[in-house]
Scaffold this motif. Structure first.
Motif, mmCIF file in Angstrom:
data_model
loop_
_atom_site.group_PDB
_atom_site.id
_atom_site.type_symbol
_atom_site.label_atom_id
_atom_site.label_comp_id
_atom_site.label_asym_id
_atom_site.label_seq_id
_atom_site.Cartn_x
_atom_site.Cartn_y
_atom_site.Cartn_z
ATOM 1 N N MET A 1 0.795 -1.191 0.000
ATOM 2 C CA MET A 1 0.000 0.000 0.000
ATOM 3 C C MET A 1 0.851 1.276 0.000
ATOM 4 N N TRP A 2 2.071 1.151 0.438
ATOM 5 C CA TRP A 2 2.971 2.311 0.489
ATOM 6 C C TRP A 2 3.228 2.876 -0.896
ATOM 7 N N TRP A 3 3.235 2.011 -1.918
ATOM 8 C CA TRP A 3 3.520 2.476 -3.275
ATOM 9 C C TRP A 3 2.431 3.389 -3.809
ATOM 10 N N VAL A 4 1.158 3.233 -3.337
ATOM 11 C CA VAL A 4 0.060 4.110 -3.756
ATOM 12 C C VAL A 4 0.314 5.518 -3.230
ATOM 13 N N TRP A 5 0.768 5.591 -1.952
ATOM 14 C CA TRP A 5 1.069 6.902 -1.363
ATOM 15 C C TRP A 5 2.265 7.549 -2.072
ATOM 16 N N ALA A 6 3.257 6.776 -2.446
ATOM 17 C CA ALA A 6 4.427 7.305 -3.149
ATOM 18 C C ALA A 6 4.021 7.817 -4.537
ATOM 19 N N LEU A 7 3.160 7.067 -5.234
ATOM 20 C CA LEU A 7 2.685 7.495 -6.545
ATOM 21 C C LEU A 7 1.873 8.779 -6.438
ATOM 22 N N LEU A 8 1.006 8.840 -5.442
ATOM 23 C CA LEU A 8 0.209 10.041 -5.200
ATOM 24 C C LEU A 8 1.113 11.246 -4.904
ATOM 25 N N ALA A 9 2.165 11.040 -4.117
ATOM 26 C CA ALA A 9 3.101 12.123 -3.787
ATOM 27 C C ALA A 9 3.816 12.604 -5.053
ATOM 28 N N LEU A 10 4.236 11.688 -5.923
ATOM 29 C CA LEU A 10 4.892 12.059 -7.174
ATOM 30 C C LEU A 10 3.957 12.848 -8.088
ATOM 31 N N ILE A 11 2.710 12.428 -8.148
ATOM 32 C CA ILE A 11 1.723 13.151 -8.967
ATOM 33 C C ILE A 11 1.525 14.552 -8.423
ATOM 34 N N LEU A 12 1.402 14.705 -7.115
ATOM 35 C CA LEU A 12 1.228 16.025 -6.495
ATOM 36 C C LEU A 12 2.447 16.914 -6.735
ATOM 37 N N ILE A 13 3.637 16.358 -6.635
ATOM 38 C CA ILE A 13 4.860 17.138 -6.891
ATOM 39 C C ILE A 13 4.882 17.592 -8.341
ATOM 40 N N GLY A 14 4.519 16.707 -9.270
ATOM 41 C CA GLY A 14 4.473 17.064 -10.682
ATOM 42 C C GLY A 14 3.487 18.188 -10.944
ATOM 43 N N LEU A 15 2.298 18.099 -10.324
ATOM 44 C CA LEU A 15 1.284 19.152 -10.488
ATOM 45 C C LEU A 15 1.766 20.479 -9.905
ATOM 46 N N LEU A 16 2.441 20.405 -8.773
ATOM 47 C CA LEU A 16 2.967 21.617 -8.138
ATOM 48 C C LEU A 16 4.016 22.282 -9.046
ATOM 49 N N ILE A 17 4.918 21.500 -9.612
ATOM 50 C CA ILE A 17 5.938 22.040 -10.523
ATOM 51 C C ILE A 17 5.269 22.661 -11.744
ATOM 52 N N PHE A 18 4.265 21.984 -12.299
ATOM 53 C CA PHE A 18 3.542 22.505 -13.457
ATOM 54 C C PHE A 18 2.874 23.839 -13.122
ATOM 55 N N ALA A 19 2.224 23.914 -11.956
ATOM 56 C CA ALA A 19 1.535 25.136 -11.541
ATOM 57 C C ALA A 19 2.530 26.279 -11.328
ATOM 58 N N LEU A 20 3.662 25.984 -10.713
ATOM 59 C CA LEU A 20 4.679 27.027 -10.500
ATOM 60 C C LEU A 20 5.250 27.526 -11.817
ATOM 61 N N ALA A 21 5.453 26.634 -12.749
ATOM 62 C CA ALA A 21 5.974 27.039 -14.051
ATOM 63 C C ALA A 21 4.988 27.956 -14.760
ATOM 64 N N ARG A 22 3.729 27.677 -14.670
ATOM 65 C CA ARG A 22 2.710 28.517 -15.307
ATOM 66 C C ARG A 22 2.602 29.867 -14.602
ATOM 67 N N CYS A 23 2.786 29.900 -13.309
ATOM 68 C CA CYS A 23 2.698 31.158 -12.557
ATOM 69 C C CYS A 23 3.880 32.069 -12.850
ATOM 70 N N SER A 24 5.010 31.498 -13.208
ATOM 71 C CA SER A 24 6.182 32.334 -13.474
ATOM 72 C C SER A 24 6.085 33.057 -14.804
ATOM 73 N N ASN A 25 5.061 32.778 -15.602
ATOM 74 C CA ASN A 25 4.828 33.464 -16.864
ATOM 75 C C ASN A 25 4.354 34.882 -16.541
ATOM 76 N N ASP A 26 5.178 35.907 -16.832
ATOM 77 C CA ASP A 26 4.905 37.291 -16.427
ATOM 78 C C ASP A 26 3.790 37.966 -17.201
ATOM 79 N N ASP A 27 3.584 37.600 -18.442
ATOM 80 C CA ASP A 27 2.594 38.340 -19.220
ATOM 81 C C ASP A 27 1.197 37.750 -19.032
ATOM 82 N N ASP A 28 0.209 38.532 -19.385
ATOM 83 C CA ASP A 28 -1.180 38.159 -19.160
ATOM 84 C C ASP A 28 -1.860 37.597 -20.387
#
Length: 176
Positions: A1-28
């Motif tokens: 069951m630990w692997w489900v939590w690890a996969l979920l953590a990796l998905i959340l980290i990926g989403l966080l990186i994606f969101a931060l990359a989009r936020c760093s876009n200065d123009d509107d």
């Protein structure tokens, strides 16, 4: 069951990186919109096709009459280091092997020195029209003599101007 939590953590980290990359876009601008054009940088030498025949320009400004470019003493040293561009500029005289006067009159003219030294592939003659360009270079009081220009050929004016155009031999074109 630990692997489900690890996969979920990796998905959340990926989403966080994606969101931060989009936020760093200065123009509107919306996603998928075209980027604004890059600011244009002025070329070192203006396109001579945009100039009227007979024009010699530095930084988009016409050099003639020389009184507009030179102070009362006639020196053109304020133009040293800048690129000059000319279109169908008349050759006033050719007192030296690799040097000649271009301009609209005996007073509104500049010396052109062909570089490098040695016999150039172009034969410059009085009355020809030239397209040319090159930097404006300062010279000392001995320059006229070193070029073989005497008083009757404009040595006094050349010395007073204290600057000349250095044009690459292959950058001078006879157009008329």
């Amino acid at each position: 069951m630990w692997w489900v939590w690890a996969l979920l953590a990796l998905i959340l980290i990926g989403l966080l990186i994606f969101a931060l990359a989009r936020c760093s876009n200065d123009d509107d601008r919306p996603t998928g919109a075209a980027s604004p054009p890059a600011p244009s940088t002025p070329s070192a030498q203006p396109d001579s096709a945009d100039m009227p025949p007979g024009a010699l320009q530095v930084g988009g400004r016409t050099v003639w009459p020389a009184a507009g470019a030179a102070p009362a003493n006639g020196a053109l040293t304020t133009l040293v280091g800048q690129q000059v561009s000319g279109r169908a500029v008349p050759v006033q005289s050719v007192p030296a092997d690799e040097g000649f006067w271009v301009g609209t009159s005996d007073t509104d003219r500049m010396w052109v020195k062909l570089v490098p030294n040695g016999e150039s592939p172009v034969n410059i003659q009085k009355g020809q029209m030239l397209d040319l360009g090159g930097p404006i270079v300062a010279h000392g009081r001995e320059f006229a003599a070193s070029e073989g220009v005497d008083d009757a050929e404009g040595a006094t004016q050349l010395t007073a101007q204290a600057a000349h155009i250095e044009a690459q031999q292959d950058q001078v074109r006879v157009v008329g």
